[in-house]
Design a protein around this motif. Structure first.
Motif, PDB file in Angstrom:
ATOM      1  N   PHE A 106       3.388  41.646  18.995  1.00 35.72           N
ATOM      2  CA  PHE A 106       4.326  42.775  18.981  1.00 35.72           C
ATOM      3  C   PHE A 106       3.908  43.875  19.945  1.00 35.72           C
ATOM      4  O   PHE A 106       4.736  44.660  20.395  1.00 35.72           O
ATOM      5  CB  PHE A 106       4.479  43.328  17.557  1.00 35.72           C
ATOM      6  CG  PHE A 106       3.395  44.275  17.109  1.00 35.72           C
ATOM      7  CD1 PHE A 106       3.489  45.634  17.368  1.00 35.72           C
ATOM      8  CD2 PHE A 106       2.283  43.810  16.417  1.00 35.72           C
ATOM      9  CE1 PHE A 106       2.498  46.514  16.942  1.00 35.72           C
ATOM     10  CE2 PHE A 106       1.295  44.679  15.989  1.00 35.72           C
ATOM     11  CZ  PHE A 106       1.397  46.034  16.261  1.00 35.72           C
ATOM     12  N   ASP A 136      -5.015  42.545  19.992  1.00 35.97           N
ATOM     13  CA  ASP A 136      -3.780  42.379  20.745  1.00 35.97           C
ATOM     14  C   ASP A 136      -3.367  43.517  21.665  1.00 35.97           C
ATOM     15  O   ASP A 136      -2.690  43.285  22.650  1.00 35.97           O
ATOM     16  CB  ASP A 136      -2.627  42.085  19.786  1.00 35.97           C
ATOM     17  CG  ASP A 136      -2.684  40.651  19.302  1.00 35.97           C
ATOM     18  OD1 ASP A 136      -3.394  39.849  19.924  1.00 35.97           O
ATOM     19  OD2 ASP A 136      -2.014  40.340  18.311  1.00 35.97           O
ATOM     20  N   SER A 247      -0.798  46.100   8.388  1.00 32.64           N
ATOM     21  CA  SER A 247      -1.223  47.349   9.027  1.00 32.64           C
ATOM     22  C   SER A 247      -2.721  47.448   9.291  1.00 32.64           C
ATOM     23  O   SER A 247      -3.542  47.042   8.472  1.00 32.64           O
ATOM     24  CB  SER A 247      -0.787  48.534   8.159  1.00 32.64           C
ATOM     25  OG  SER A 247       0.624  48.576   8.097  1.00 32.64           O
ATOM     26  N   GLY A 248      -3.026  48.009  10.461  1.00 29.63           N
ATOM     27  CA  GLY A 248      -4.415  48.253  10.856  1.00 29.63           C
ATOM     28  C   GLY A 248      -4.568  49.716  11.237  1.00 29.63           C
ATOM     29  O   GLY A 248      -5.102  50.527  10.502  1.00 29.63           O
ATOM     30  N   ASN A 249      -4.028  50.063  12.408  1.00 29.52           N
ATOM     31  CA  ASN A 249      -4.022  51.458  12.827  1.00 29.52           C
ATOM     32  C   ASN A 249      -2.761  52.198  12.383  1.00 29.52           C
ATOM     33  O   ASN A 249      -2.588  53.371  12.657  1.00 29.52           O
ATOM     34  CB  ASN A 249      -4.150  51.553  14.346  1.00 29.52           C
ATOM     35  CG  ASN A 249      -5.595  51.790  14.755  1.00 29.52           C
ATOM     36  OD1 ASN A 249      -6.282  52.593  14.128  1.00 29.52           O
ATOM     37  ND2 ASN A 249      -6.052  51.096  15.777  1.00 29.52           N
ATOM     38  N   PHE A 250      -1.847  51.495  11.770  1.00 32.57           N
ATOM     39  CA  PHE A 250      -0.623  52.055  11.183  1.00 32.57           C
ATOM     40  C   PHE A 250       0.398  52.575  12.198  1.00 32.57           C
ATOM     41  O   PHE A 250       1.266  53.371  11.862  1.00 32.57           O
ATOM     42  CB  PHE A 250      -0.956  53.139  10.134  1.00 32.57           C
ATOM     43  CG  PHE A 250      -1.398  52.530   8.823  1.00 32.57           C
ATOM     44  CD1 PHE A 250      -2.668  51.982   8.689  1.00 32.57           C
ATOM     45  CD2 PHE A 250      -0.526  52.450   7.752  1.00 32.57           C
ATOM     46  CE1 PHE A 250      -3.069  51.372   7.504  1.00 32.57           C
ATOM     47  CE2 PHE A 250      -0.905  51.844   6.566  1.00 32.57           C
ATOM     48  CZ  PHE A 250      -2.183  51.308   6.439  1.00 32.57           C
ATOM     49  N   ASP A 252       2.607  50.496  13.744  1.00 34.23           N
ATOM     50  CA  ASP A 252       3.832  49.767  13.448  1.00 34.23           C
ATOM     51  C   ASP A 252       4.567  50.390  12.259  1.00 34.23           C
ATOM     52  O   ASP A 252       5.785  50.563  12.290  1.00 34.23           O
ATOM     53  CB  ASP A 252       3.474  48.302  13.128  1.00 34.23           C
ATOM     54  CG  ASP A 252       4.395  47.347  13.848  1.00 34.23           C
ATOM     55  OD1 ASP A 252       5.455  47.787  14.337  1.00 34.23           O
ATOM     56  OD2 ASP A 252       4.051  46.153  13.918  1.00 34.23           O
ATOM     57  N   ALA A 300      -7.141  41.889  13.768  1.00 28.00           N
ATOM     58  CA  ALA A 300      -6.464  43.022  14.409  1.00 28.00           C
ATOM     59  C   ALA A 300      -6.203  44.145  13.401  1.00 28.00           C
ATOM     60  O   ALA A 300      -5.753  45.229  13.768  1.00 28.00           O
ATOM     61  CB  ALA A 300      -5.160  42.581  15.053  1.00 28.00           C
ATOM     62  N   MET A 301      -6.470  43.861  12.137  1.00 29.32           N
ATOM     63  CA  MET A 301      -6.294  44.879  11.095  1.00 29.32           C
ATOM     64  C   MET A 301      -7.633  45.303  10.493  1.00 29.32           C
ATOM     65  O   MET A 301      -7.663  45.939   9.439  1.00 29.32           O
ATOM     66  CB  MET A 301      -5.376  44.344   9.993  1.00 29.32           C
ATOM     67  CG  MET A 301      -3.935  44.219  10.453  1.00 29.32           C
ATOM     68  SD  MET A 301      -2.959  42.999   9.558  1.00 29.32           S
ATOM     69  CE  MET A 301      -3.224  43.480   7.873  1.00 29.32           C
ATOM     70  N   HIS A 353      -2.246  37.687   9.845  1.00 32.21           N
ATOM     71  CA  HIS A 353      -1.692  39.045   9.700  1.00 32.21           C
ATOM     72  C   HIS A 353      -0.346  39.040   8.989  1.00 32.21           C
ATOM     73  O   HIS A 353      -0.130  39.773   8.023  1.00 32.21           O
ATOM     74  CB  HIS A 353      -1.576  39.717  11.074  1.00 32.21           C
ATOM     75  CG  HIS A 353      -2.866  39.723  11.836  1.00 32.21           C
ATOM     76  ND1 HIS A 353      -3.333  38.590  12.472  1.00 32.21           N
ATOM     77  CD2 HIS A 353      -3.796  40.678  12.028  1.00 32.21           C
ATOM     78  CE1 HIS A 353      -4.497  38.859  13.028  1.00 32.21           C
ATOM     79  NE2 HIS A 353      -4.811  40.117  12.778  1.00 32.21           N
ATOM     80  N   ALA A 377       2.068  38.387  15.421  1.00 34.31           N
ATOM     81  CA  ALA A 377       1.475  37.574  16.496  1.00 34.31           C
ATOM     82  C   ALA A 377       1.879  36.114  16.334  1.00 34.31           C
ATOM     83  O   ALA A 377       2.182  35.651  15.228  1.00 34.31           O
ATOM     84  CB  ALA A 377      -0.045  37.688  16.484  1.00 34.31           C
TER      85      ALA A 377
HETATM   86  C1  LIG Z   1      -2.285  45.419  16.045  1.00 35.93           C
HETATM   87  C2  LIG Z   1      -1.920  44.364  15.075  1.00 35.93           C
HETATM   88  C3  LIG Z   1      -1.587  44.666  13.745  1.00 35.93           C
HETATM   89  C4  LIG Z   1      -1.691  46.067  13.193  1.00 35.93           C
HETATM   90  O1  LIG Z   1      -0.776  46.962  13.754  1.00 35.93           O
HETATM   91  P1  LIG Z   1      -1.010  48.534  13.647  1.00 35.93           P
HETATM   92  O2  LIG Z   1       0.130  49.148  14.353  1.00 35.93           O
HETATM   93  O3  LIG Z   1      -2.337  48.822  14.269  1.00 35.93           O
HETATM   94  O4  LIG Z   1      -1.019  48.845  12.174  1.00 35.93           O
HETATM   95  C5  LIG Z   1      -1.169  43.637  12.927  1.00 35.93           C
HETATM   96  N1  LIG Z   1      -1.116  42.357  13.366  1.00 35.93           N
HETATM   97  C6  LIG Z   1      -1.458  42.023  14.623  1.00 35.93           C
HETATM   98  C7  LIG Z   1      -1.398  40.597  15.029  1.00 35.93           C
HETATM   99  C8  LIG Z   1      -1.859  43.002  15.510  1.00 35.93           C
HETATM  100  O5  LIG Z   1      -2.200  42.667  16.749  1.00 35.93           O
END
Ligand SMILES: *Cc1c(COP(=O)(O)O)cnc(C)c1O
Length: 430
Positions: A106, A136, A247-250, A252, A300-301, A353, A377
């Motif tokens: 994404f 990513d 969500s990782g960095n939030f 999205d 990635a999270m 993810h 992804a």
């Molecule tokens: C970056 C990523 C996330 C997390 O997205 P954020 O906007 O950082 O919360 C989730 N899945 C994949 C595959 C990613 O690359």
């Protein structure tokens, strides 16, 4: 478009400045002064348009006169060259597949739009993009800027903590793309980037610019695919949509909430995380207690200090929404694995993810609701783990297959700012 710094509301900047600067003083995030809203009818009309035309309208509602409509339209067209299909998984659940772009994730949407906007506003001024990635973002940024005149790109990532194929995808380009394997975790990489932006002298010398999820242009681009998702859902279900965001960095999730603030009818959002669960714990207990980051299958999270969170709090405050309306869920690696198998039995091959988002959605979706989870992804980006979990081979999509045999061009550096500083000056100041 005017934006203000969340750490110092007196610092106000235009959209171009916010894109160029990335962060404000004291590493504060920029947030839009005006939050546009579409009427119900306008939303219905928007949902009838094709993805690119609709996205042009959405983005110009935020950006306004600052970039002439025709030029903005051209930029959006150049950035969004691939679809975001909704793929039905079962009766009441579908996946929004955001991985049909050049780097199969994404982050292509935000990365490509940001590159286009920077090209638009930078003119002849050389700039250096410095960004940290947990996987990513790096690939998306590298491919979005590769070969652009006047742009040097430096990407930091945690050595050994991203998938080997992911690494191949963006560390084999060369040219204006410099990749650095840092001996530390993602938070250490992020800290180095922040440190660099605090170093005024370095910032001036390099015309530093960040390109990770904190850049406002990336977030705005991501709003567009939430509209594209709803546009593909049968009309009678549109008022019952629940969206689960891994969500990782939030970033999205921030974009999704901004889509809702524009008037897109989303009944509920779910913040789904792996065991790096700072936000779910905060929502449950009310106190912000980041822990040491833990490596998981959904790497990635693997983020314990999500940097977009202050924007979400600000949006809730501005809209008068209660944080208790935000649903949440945490999924362990063990459950991620069983969920991937469960999805494969339904005929849907996924990756860690998205599986986390699906798990929480399936567990929380109520009768009459329609659930969407974000496919962030392509499964082949996590080929090793997905193959091991499912016990079946996954074919590589062409973009990956072509890169898999190339040599890595990364530099290795310790998680030390002085070393990074010297490296940056050497690589980018000509
Ligand atoms: C970056 C990523 C996330 C997390 O997205 P954020 O906007 O950082 O919360 C989730 N899945 C994949 C595959 C990613 O690359």
């Amino acid at each position: 478009m005017q934006l203000y710094n969340l750490k110092d509301n007196h610092e106000q900047v235009s959209f171009s400045q916010a894109v160029k600067q990335g962060l404000g003083k004291q590493q504060g995030l920029f947030f839009p002064q005006d939050l546009p809203e579409f009427t119900h009818n306008e939303i219905d009309e928007l949902l009838k348009l094709d993805f690119v035309s609709r996205s042009q309208r959405i983005l110009s509602a935020f950006i306004g006169e600052e970039i002439p409509a025709e030029q903005l339209a051209e930029r959006v067209k150049n950035a969004f060259t691939f679809p975001a299909p909704v793929s039905v998984v079962e009766n009441d659940i579908a996946s929004l597949e955001l991985y049909h772009g050049p780097t199969l994730a994404f982050k292509d949407f935000g990365g490509r739009f940001m590159a286009q906007i920077l090209a638009q506003i930078a003119g002849d001024q050389p700039v250096t993009i410095l960004t940290a990635t947990s996987g990513d973002t790096g690939a998306a940024v590298a491919h979005a800027f590769y070969g652009l005149d006047n742009v040097q790109v430096v990407i930091l990532y945690p050595e050994g903590k991203i998938s080997p194929l992911q690494e191949k995808l963006f560390c084999t380009l060369g040219g204006n793309i410099h990749t650095v394997a840092v001996q530390g975790d993602f938070d250490a990489c992020q800290a180095l980037v922040k440190h660099a932006f605090d170093d005024e002298e370095l910032k001036q010398a390099l015309h530093l610019n960040s390109a990770n999820s904190i850049n406002i242009s990336r977030l705005l681009a991501q709003i567009c695919y939430y509209f594209e998702a709803v546009a593909q859902i049968p009309v009678e279900k549109r008022e019952q949509v629940v969206i689960s965001v891994p969500s990782g960095n939030f970033g999205d999730l921030t974009a999704g909430l901004l889509a809702k603030s524009l008037g897109l009818p989303i009944k509920r959002f779910i913040a789904a995380t792996n065991v790096n669960d700072t936000v779910p714990r905060y929502l449950a207990e009310g106190s912000w207690q980041p822990k040491q980051t833990i490596a998981t299958l959904s790497n990635a999270m693997d983020v314990s200090q999500p940097n977009n969170w202050p924007r979400i709090e600000e949006l809730f405050r501005r809209k008068g929404w209660a944080l208790s309306e935000l649903a949440k869920g945490v999924v362990s690696d063990e459950t991620t694995q069983s969920t991937l198998r469960e999805l494969a039995e339904k005929g849907y091959i996924s990756e860690p993810h998205a599986a986390i988002a699906y798990r929480v959605l399936r567990d929380q979706l109520q009768d009459g609701e329609y659930g969407l989870f974000l496919g962030t992804a392509h499964p082949a980006k996590f080929k090793e783990s997905v193959e091991a979990i499912l016990g079946q081979p996954l074919p590589l999509p062409q973009a990956l297959a072509e890169r898999a045999d190339l040599a890595l061009l990364s530099h290795q550096l310790p998680a030390d700012f002085a070393t990074l500083r010297a490296f940056l000056l050497e690589k980018t100041v000509k």
